[in-house]
Write a protein that holds these residues in place. Sequence first.
Motif, PDB file in Angstrom:
ATOM      1  N   PHE A   1       0.862  -1.178  -0.054  1.00 16.11           N
ATOM      2  CA  PHE A   1      -0.045   0.079  -0.130  1.00 16.11           C
ATOM      3  C   PHE A   1       0.774   0.957  -0.073  1.00 16.11           C
ATOM      4  CE2 PHE A   1       0.886  -0.992   4.388  1.00 16.11           C
ATOM      5  CZ  PHE A   1       1.189   0.170   5.030  1.00 16.11           C
ATOM      6  N   ASP A   2       0.256   2.423  -0.090  1.00 13.49           N
ATOM      7  CA  ASP A   2       1.057   3.593  -0.459  1.00 13.49           C
ATOM      8  C   ASP A   2       2.108   3.526  -1.474  1.00 13.49           C
ATOM      9  OD1 ASP A   2       1.691   6.323   0.238  1.00 13.49           O
ATOM     10  OD2 ASP A   2       2.888   5.770   1.992  1.00 13.49           O
TER      11      ASP A   2
ATOM     12  N   LYS B   1       3.440  -6.213   7.797  1.00 15.52           N
ATOM     13  CA  LYS B   1       3.028  -5.800   9.219  1.00 15.52           C
ATOM     14  C   LYS B   1       3.783  -4.864   9.715  1.00 15.52           C
ATOM     15  CE  LYS B   1       2.564  -8.134  13.811  1.00 15.52           C
ATOM     16  NZ  LYS B   1       3.558  -8.587  14.694  1.00 15.52           N
ATOM     17  N   GLU B   2       5.042  -4.773   9.369  1.00 19.62           N
ATOM     18  CA  GLU B   2       5.938  -3.788   9.897  1.00 19.62           C
ATOM     19  C   GLU B   2       5.613  -2.482   9.310  1.00 19.62           C
ATOM     20  OE1 GLU B   2       9.850  -5.148   9.165  1.00 19.62           O
ATOM     21  OE2 GLU B   2       9.886  -6.845  10.494  1.00 19.62           O
ATOM     22  N   LYS B   3       5.337  -2.239   8.044  1.00 15.84           N
ATOM     23  CA  LYS B   3       4.807  -1.210   7.388  1.00 15.84           C
ATOM     24  C   LYS B   3       3.685  -0.592   7.851  1.00 15.84           C
ATOM     25  CE  LYS B   3       4.491   0.841   2.666  1.00 15.84           C
ATOM     26  NZ  LYS B   3       4.338   0.628   1.431  1.00 15.84           N
TER      27      LYS B   3
ATOM     28  N   TRP C   1       9.388  -3.420  -7.639  1.00 19.75           N
ATOM     29  CA  TRP C   1       8.629  -2.940  -6.608  1.00 19.75           C
ATOM     30  C   TRP C   1       8.580  -3.871  -5.532  1.00 19.75           C
ATOM     31  CZ3 TRP C   1       2.389  -3.491  -7.984  1.00 19.75           C
ATOM     32  CH2 TRP C   1       2.473  -4.577  -8.336  1.00 19.75           C
ATOM     33  N   GLU C   2       7.861  -3.352  -4.290  1.00 27.71           N
ATOM     34  CA  GLU C   2       7.923  -4.315  -3.185  1.00 27.71           C
ATOM     35  C   GLU C   2       6.754  -5.410  -3.420  1.00 27.71           C
ATOM     36  OE1 GLU C   2      10.552  -3.805  -1.415  1.00 27.71           O
ATOM     37  OE2 GLU C   2      11.192  -1.930  -1.398  1.00 27.71           O
TER      38      GLU C   2
ATOM     39  N   GLY D   1      10.612  -6.478  -0.781  1.00 25.15           N
ATOM     40  CA  GLY D   1       9.539  -6.689   0.032  1.00 25.15           C
ATOM     41  C   GLY D   1       9.508  -8.087   0.915  1.00 25.15           C
ATOM     42  N   GLY D   2       8.687  -8.667   0.637  1.00 26.26           N
ATOM     43  CA  GLY D   2       8.155 -10.229   1.505  1.00 26.26           C
ATOM     44  C   GLY D   2       9.233 -11.154   0.937  1.00 26.26           C
TER      45      GLY D   2
END
Length: 354
Positions: free
Chosen positions: A89-90, A119-121, A252-253, A276-277
Motif C-alpha cells: 500500500f501507499d 506488518k511492519e509497514k 517494486w515491493e 519486500g516479502g
Amino acid sequence: LEEESFSHTNIIYVKRRWYDVFIRGINYIKRRIFKKSKHKFEYLSYIMSRAFKTNYYDIVLVENNMDTYISLLKKVKNEKLFFHLHNDFDCDDPAKTLSKTKKIINSANGILVVSNYLKEKLESHNADNVTVVHNFVKSQEFNEAITNRENEIKEKYHLKNDDIIVLYVGRLEKEKGVDKLLEALLLLKNSKVKCLIVGDFLNKTKYGKYWDNIRKMLIKLQGRVFLTGYVPNSDLVNFYAISNFTVIPSQWEEAFGLVALEAMKMKKAVIASDSGGLLEVLSPQGSINIKRDDNFVSNLASAINRLSENKKLCLQMGEANYKRSRIFPQSDKEYLYMIVRAIEYGSKSINNQN
C-alpha cells in the motif's frame, strides 16, 4: 464456485439490477471528467455493499479490497470487521492509497497480512492488532510427481535437453521487471541459455511504450526467449519442472511473492530482487538476491550466468528452498485454521480492550 460443493458455506451471488447500467454510466462519466482513479472502484464496492445485511453477521472479513471495506464501514454496527491485506500500500496504486489504509487502521478489529514486511509497514503507521498469515501453495498441486507435459512443452518451444531453461512467471508489467530480465539476457553470450516467460499483460494499452521496448528486445533475443502467454495454474507445474531455475526481477515491493513459493515447492533455485516479502519467503541458501540499484541488470546477468554454469549448485539451492517451503501452510485446511486463529486472536484483543 458453482462447480464446488461446500458443506458449511452459503455463497450469495449479487445479481445485477436494471438500474445498474445508469450507476455504471455515472461512475464512468465521473472518471472521465475528474480524471481521478479514486472513482475506478466505486461501482464494484457499491455492488458488494448492497448485499450486506446490517446486524446479521458476527464477523466480516474483507479480502484485500479497500474500497469494498470502506463502503461496508458505513453499514457496520455490531459486526466485528477484519481486513485481509495481500498487496503493498501507499505505492502509487489507487486501490491501496495511504488514506484508504489509514481508514482501515483506525476502524478494523484486526488486520491480517501475508508477510512481516506488510506488518511492519502498517505498524509504522500506528496500526496494532496486525497478524501475519503467510500465503500457501498446495503440495498436491505443485509436486514433481504430477508433471506430465514436460516433453510436449520442450518440443513446442524447440528446447533441447542440454539447454539451460530460465523461467519467469507473472504479469508482463513494468513493476515486475520483465524488461530488466530481457536486458540481462542480452548481456549473456551463452546461446544454451533459454528463457520461458509465462504470463501476459492485464492491460497492454496502459503499457504501450513499455511493450514496444520489450518487443524490440524480443526480436534481438529470437530463438532464446519464448512468450507462452497465459497459462492456467493447473499447468504451471510443468513449466517449473522443465526449468533449471526461476527469476523474479520485481522492481517494486512484493507483499509476499507466491511465485517464489511455487518454485520452492518444485525444488528450484531462485534469483530475485531484494523486494519486500520475497526476502522472508526464500531460503538464504536457495536464492541469489539482487539489489535494486544502477547495477541491477549487470548483477542479474552475472547471477544467471553463474547458475547456468553450475547445475550442481542449482540442485543444492533447490533442495534448500524446498526444505524452507515446509514452514509455510501445506494445505487449504491448515491455511483456514490459521485465518480463523488470527480472527479469534483479534477478537479477543478487542474484547480485552473493552
